[in-house]
Design a protein around this motif. Sequence first.
Motif, PDB file in Angstrom:
ATOM      1  N   TRP A  53       0.826  -1.216   0.000  1.00 20.00           N
ATOM      2  CA  TRP A  53       0.000   0.000   0.000  1.00 20.00           C
ATOM      3  C   TRP A  53       0.858   1.263   0.000  1.00 20.00           C
ATOM      4  CZ3 TRP A  53      -4.430  -1.345  -1.697  1.00 20.00           C
ATOM      5  CH2 TRP A  53      -4.879  -2.653  -1.445  1.00 20.00           C
ATOM      6  N   TYR A  58      -1.446   3.819  -7.641  1.00 19.13           N
ATOM      7  CA  TYR A  58      -2.019   4.146  -8.954  1.00 19.13           C
ATOM      8  C   TYR A  58      -3.480   4.597  -8.805  1.00 19.13           C
ATOM      9  CZ  TYR A  58      -3.906  -0.602  -8.503  1.00 19.13           C
ATOM     10  OH  TYR A  58      -4.559  -1.721  -8.050  1.00 19.13           O
ATOM     11  N   ARG A  62      -7.474   0.207  -4.704  1.00 18.42           N
ATOM     12  CA  ARG A  62      -8.172  -0.073  -3.439  1.00 18.42           C
ATOM     13  C   ARG A  62      -8.194  -1.572  -3.234  1.00 18.42           C
ATOM     14  NH1 ARG A  62     -12.617   2.754  -2.433  1.00 18.42           N
ATOM     15  NH2 ARG A  62     -12.489   4.300  -4.085  1.00 18.42           N
ATOM     16  N   CYS A  63      -8.490  -1.966  -2.025  1.00 19.00           N
ATOM     17  CA  CYS A  63      -8.444  -3.384  -1.716  1.00 19.00           C
ATOM     18  C   CYS A  63      -9.674  -4.085  -2.280  1.00 19.00           C
ATOM     19  CB  CYS A  63      -8.379  -3.555  -0.206  1.00 19.00           C
ATOM     20  SG  CYS A  63      -7.941  -5.227   0.234  1.00 19.00           S
ATOM     21  N   PRO A 157       7.726  -5.293 -18.565  1.00 18.74           N
ATOM     22  CA  PRO A 157       8.140  -6.283 -19.566  1.00 18.74           C
ATOM     23  C   PRO A 157       9.189  -5.712 -20.506  1.00 18.74           C
ATOM     24  CG  PRO A 157       5.931  -5.510 -20.026  1.00 18.74           C
ATOM     25  CD  PRO A 157       6.350  -4.851 -18.756  1.00 18.74           C
ATOM     26  N   GLY A 193      -4.936  -6.866 -15.707  1.00 21.55           N
ATOM     27  CA  GLY A 193      -5.168  -7.598 -14.457  1.00 21.55           C
ATOM     28  C   GLY A 193      -5.866  -6.645 -13.486  1.00 21.55           C
ATOM     29  N   SER A 194      -5.833  -6.980 -12.200  1.00 26.02           N
ATOM     30  CA  SER A 194      -6.543  -6.161 -11.195  1.00 26.02           C
ATOM     31  C   SER A 194      -6.128  -4.698 -11.258  1.00 26.02           C
ATOM     32  CB  SER A 194      -6.245  -6.676  -9.788  1.00 26.02           C
ATOM     33  OG  SER A 194      -6.653  -8.000  -9.649  1.00 26.02           O
ATOM     34  N   GLN A 198      -8.605  -1.662 -12.374  1.00 28.74           N
ATOM     35  CA  GLN A 198      -8.976  -0.610 -11.412  1.00 28.74           C
ATOM     36  C   GLN A 198      -8.613   0.774 -11.930  1.00 28.74           C
ATOM     37  OE1 GLN A 198      -7.080  -1.604  -7.649  1.00 28.74           O
ATOM     38  NE2 GLN A 198      -9.027  -2.294  -6.844  1.00 28.74           N
ATOM     39  N   LYS A 335      -7.276 -17.333 -12.877  1.00 31.45           N
ATOM     40  CA  LYS A 335      -6.409 -16.175 -12.690  1.00 31.45           C
ATOM     41  C   LYS A 335      -7.144 -15.396 -11.628  1.00 31.45           C
ATOM     42  CE  LYS A 335      -4.411 -15.240 -17.214  1.00 31.45           C
ATOM     43  NZ  LYS A 335      -3.362 -14.261 -17.402  1.00 31.45           N
ATOM     44  N   ALA A 385       0.629  -1.815 -16.366  1.00 29.05           N
ATOM     45  CA  ALA A 385      -0.077  -2.532 -15.285  1.00 29.05           C
ATOM     46  C   ALA A 385       0.253  -4.003 -15.488  1.00 29.05           C
ATOM     47  CB  ALA A 385      -1.573  -2.267 -15.375  1.00 29.05           C
ATOM     48  N   THR A 386       1.550  -4.270 -15.603  1.00 28.40           N
ATOM     49  CA  THR A 386       2.018  -5.571 -16.085  1.00 28.40           C
ATOM     50  C   THR A 386       2.395  -6.539 -14.967  1.00 28.40           C
ATOM     51  OG1 THR A 386       4.101  -4.407 -16.460  1.00 28.40           O
ATOM     52  CG2 THR A 386       2.749  -4.841 -18.389  1.00 28.40           C
ATOM     53  N   TRP A 500      -0.030 -15.746 -12.749  1.00 28.71           N
ATOM     54  CA  TRP A 500       1.172 -15.511 -11.952  1.00 28.71           C
ATOM     55  C   TRP A 500       1.260 -16.489 -10.784  1.00 28.71           C
ATOM     56  CZ3 TRP A 500      -0.036 -14.290  -7.009  1.00 28.71           C
ATOM     57  CH2 TRP A 500      -1.175 -13.546  -6.755  1.00 28.71           C
TER      58      TRP A 500
HETATM   59  O1  N01 Z   1      -0.877  -7.822 -12.368  1.00 26.90           O
HETATM   60  P1  N01 Z   1      -1.351  -9.106 -13.204  1.00 26.90           P
HETATM   61  P2  N01 Z   1      -1.747  -6.809 -11.507  1.00 26.90           P
HETATM   62  N1  N01 Z   1       2.781  -7.558 -22.845  1.00 26.90           N
HETATM   63  O2  N01 Z   1      -0.156  -9.972 -13.310  1.00 26.90           O
HETATM   64  C1  N01 Z   1      -0.283  -8.135 -18.831  1.00 26.90           C
HETATM   65  C2  N01 Z   1      -3.149  -8.100  -6.600  1.00 26.90           C
HETATM   66  N2  N01 Z   1      -3.864  -6.848  -6.746  1.00 26.90           N
HETATM   67  O3  N01 Z   1      -0.827  -5.780 -10.968  1.00 26.90           O
HETATM   68  O4  N01 Z   1      -2.632 -12.028 -18.519  1.00 26.90           O
HETATM   69  C3  N01 Z   1       1.482  -7.328 -22.703  1.00 26.90           C
HETATM   70  O5  N01 Z   1      -2.582  -9.694 -12.633  1.00 26.90           O
HETATM   71  C4  N01 Z   1      -0.872  -9.444 -18.402  1.00 26.90           C
HETATM   72  O6  N01 Z   1      -1.304 -10.170 -19.518  1.00 26.90           O
HETATM   73  P3  N01 Z   1      -1.438 -11.794 -19.412  1.00 26.90           P
HETATM   74  C5  N01 Z   1      -4.031  -9.235  -7.099  1.00 26.90           C
HETATM   75  O7  N01 Z   1      -3.752 -10.384  -6.375  1.00 26.90           O
HETATM   76  C6  N01 Z   1      -4.945  -6.658  -5.980  1.00 26.90           C
HETATM   77  O8  N01 Z   1      -2.920  -6.350 -12.234  1.00 26.90           O
HETATM   78  O9  N01 Z   1      -0.163 -12.282 -18.782  1.00 26.90           O
HETATM   79  N3  N01 Z   1       0.795  -7.513 -21.577  1.00 26.90           N
HETATM   80  C7  N01 Z   1      -1.985  -8.958 -17.499  1.00 26.90           C
HETATM   81  O10 N01 Z   1      -3.086  -8.534 -18.223  1.00 26.90           O
HETATM   82  C8  N01 Z   1      -3.576  -9.332  -8.526  1.00 26.90           C
HETATM   83  O11 N01 Z   1      -3.878 -10.544  -9.150  1.00 26.90           O
HETATM   84  C9  N01 Z   1      -5.667  -5.519  -6.119  1.00 26.90           C
HETATM   85  O12 N01 Z   1      -1.614 -12.229 -20.793  1.00 26.90           O
HETATM   86  C10 N01 Z   1       1.474  -7.975 -20.531  1.00 26.90           C
HETATM   87  C11 N01 Z   1      -1.342  -7.751 -16.817  1.00 26.90           C
HETATM   88  O13 N01 Z   1      -0.293  -7.315 -17.678  1.00 26.90           O
HETATM   89  C12 N01 Z   1      -2.110  -9.076  -8.395  1.00 26.90           C
HETATM   90  O14 N01 Z   1      -2.010  -8.066  -7.413  1.00 26.90           O
HETATM   91  C13 N01 Z   1      -5.311  -4.561  -7.037  1.00 26.90           C
HETATM   92  C14 N01 Z   1       2.857  -8.238 -20.593  1.00 26.90           C
HETATM   93  C15 N01 Z   1      -0.735  -8.083 -15.468  1.00 26.90           C
HETATM   94  O15 N01 Z   1      -1.730  -8.497 -14.614  1.00 26.90           O
HETATM   95  C16 N01 Z   1      -1.420  -8.619  -9.642  1.00 26.90           C
HETATM   96  O16 N01 Z   1      -2.264  -7.696 -10.321  1.00 26.90           O
HETATM   97  C17 N01 Z   1      -4.189  -4.776  -7.798  1.00 26.90           C
HETATM   98  C18 N01 Z   1       3.495  -8.017 -21.818  1.00 26.90           C
HETATM   99  N4  N01 Z   1       4.791  -8.286 -21.998  1.00 26.90           N
HETATM  100  C19 N01 Z   1      -3.475  -5.923  -7.652  1.00 26.90           C
HETATM  101  N5  N01 Z   1       3.260  -8.675 -19.381  1.00 26.90           N
HETATM  102  C20 N01 Z   1      -6.846  -5.340  -5.287  1.00 26.90           C
HETATM  103  O17 N01 Z   1      -6.875  -5.617  -4.131  1.00 26.90           O
HETATM  104  C21 N01 Z   1       2.167  -8.687 -18.605  1.00 26.90           C
HETATM  105  N6  N01 Z   1       1.089  -8.264 -19.294  1.00 26.90           N
HETATM  106  C22 N01 Z   1      -8.001  -4.833  -5.945  1.00 26.90           C
END
Ligand code: N01
Length: 541
Positions: A53, A58, A62-63, A157, A193-194, A198, A335, A385-386, A500
Amino acid sequence: MSPAQSSPAEAAETYDVVVVGAGFAGLYMLHRLRGLGFSARVYEQGGGVGGTWYWNRYPGARCDVESMQYSYSFSEELQQEWDWSERYAPQVEILKYANHVADRFDLRRDIQFNTRVERAVFDAREKGWSVTTSGGKTVLAQFVVLATGCLSNARKPDIKGLESFKGPVYHTGNWPHEDVDFTDLRVGLIGTGSSGIQSAPIIAEQAKHLTVFQRTANFSIPARNAALTAEERDTFRQNYPEIRRFAREIARNGIYAEQPDRGALDDAEDIRRSKFKARWDRGGLTFMYVYNNLGLDRAANDTAADYVRGKIAEIVKDPATAKLLQPNSHPIGTKRICIDTDYFKTFNRPNVSLVDIKANPIEEITPNAVRVAGHDHEVDALVMATGFDAMTGSVAKIDIHGPGGQTLNQKWAEGPKTYLGLMSAGFPNLFIITGPGSPSVLSNMIVSIEQHVDWIADCLTHMRERGLATMEAGGDAEEKWVAHVNEVAHGTLYPQANSWYMGANVPGKPRIFMPYIGGVGVYRRICDEVAAKGYEGFVME
Ligand code: N01
């Protein structure tokens, strides 16, 4: 208990325990150690407490676990006095809470900020760790606790031309502390992803144009966030003993919620749809807990996935965009499911476009554009957001040498191996909080953190009372546990996704399902039984 009583390195500071990281795990670990009279030093690479946190600032962060549950339970006063403002607390409020905890329990005086632990070498003669920090200082500690977090090693990446981009490049997991203003800018967002899900709606409100580059469409459930009323907070507080007990002992994921008692195919289609609708309307992670077999049975899972795909088609006006946003590559929930506020609706805005980089991967990034299929999508700023090198990434950044000279990275080259997620054989007196092989990221992290910290605190007390100097995971116990973690994972649909959790998001990372999927209640009982049997499977001397 100091390992350096007769050490040649007499000038070095000595501690019973060095804790790496001052996020929620490190803070509570320090509090427990202090209470038990152990000397402890916490090193934190950030400039403040709060871990995830602190870094993930970004827009829209939020949680996705409800705030009344995403909170410490160890202090009755704390849980009664803190007022969460919303159903899902924003990052800024969770960070304020972490700071409040640090102040309330007077933790800061044992935390050194802006300091990374670079290296830890086990000294067999001293039966402790020689720990070197980024400041070049070396201290001695009998025990090291890695409270380094599971999603703390942000990953940009390796995309051709990225370094040539002229505008700013942000990573959601390492967001600047200053305000970032996207007004009048064309923003490119890579990753859905998340974090991407968000941030997209908030960036879209501000930016001139937002282009979302999507590799894998993701399932997302509406958060239905809202202000918490005083009555809601009071009801929770009055019921905390039962809520916390349930989260620890009964709920698989450490979240108090109704537990499903039947499978998806046990209901007729109209009943099933009405149950999915009720959960969709209520919002949040519990969507996946309407039935007890969504994570186990593909046909059951398909019913939930179809429901969400249908919702996406209802929300998104342009049929081609809707189709692209409908996930088809993995079973729902395999996922990490996302929780959003207006994510799909954002694609109805005239200033938002979606680019499929699955069919046509990004060719290169130029000084002012992202090139896909020969077309330059011009952007002024990029948001990555990778994601993260999850679960093992932050541990791997520390050069850890066991007594035999082997490094932890060498040992984990084919994937992480632990006993109970708590220790790795060959690395005595080194504990990991919420490490691979424990429920960790599949659970409410605070529930899992408290359980690990309490277990470690009890274990250190046990050792002190018996005059024991070292503890290590036994090789056989570790092998059996690793096999068990795998077996349980492969009984579910989870390994079907390139997630992941599997290490699949990092090129070259071994594909192994890292967290323990047996549930927090089951896992807690196993850990308690191991302790009750004199730390069965561990070697103590
Ligand atoms: O990361 P992610 P995040 N070229 O790894 C893409 C927690 N969290 O930061 O699915 C293009 O989930 C990748 O694509 P793909 C939560 O546990 C919680 O969003 O690999 N795209 C994907 O779409 C979460 O699961 C909260 O095909 C590329 C994205 O980037 C974890 O953290 C909020 C790429 C990565 O998604 C991680 O979340 C945020 C490339 N070379 C996070 N490489 C809450 O509590 C990666 N991607 C709400």
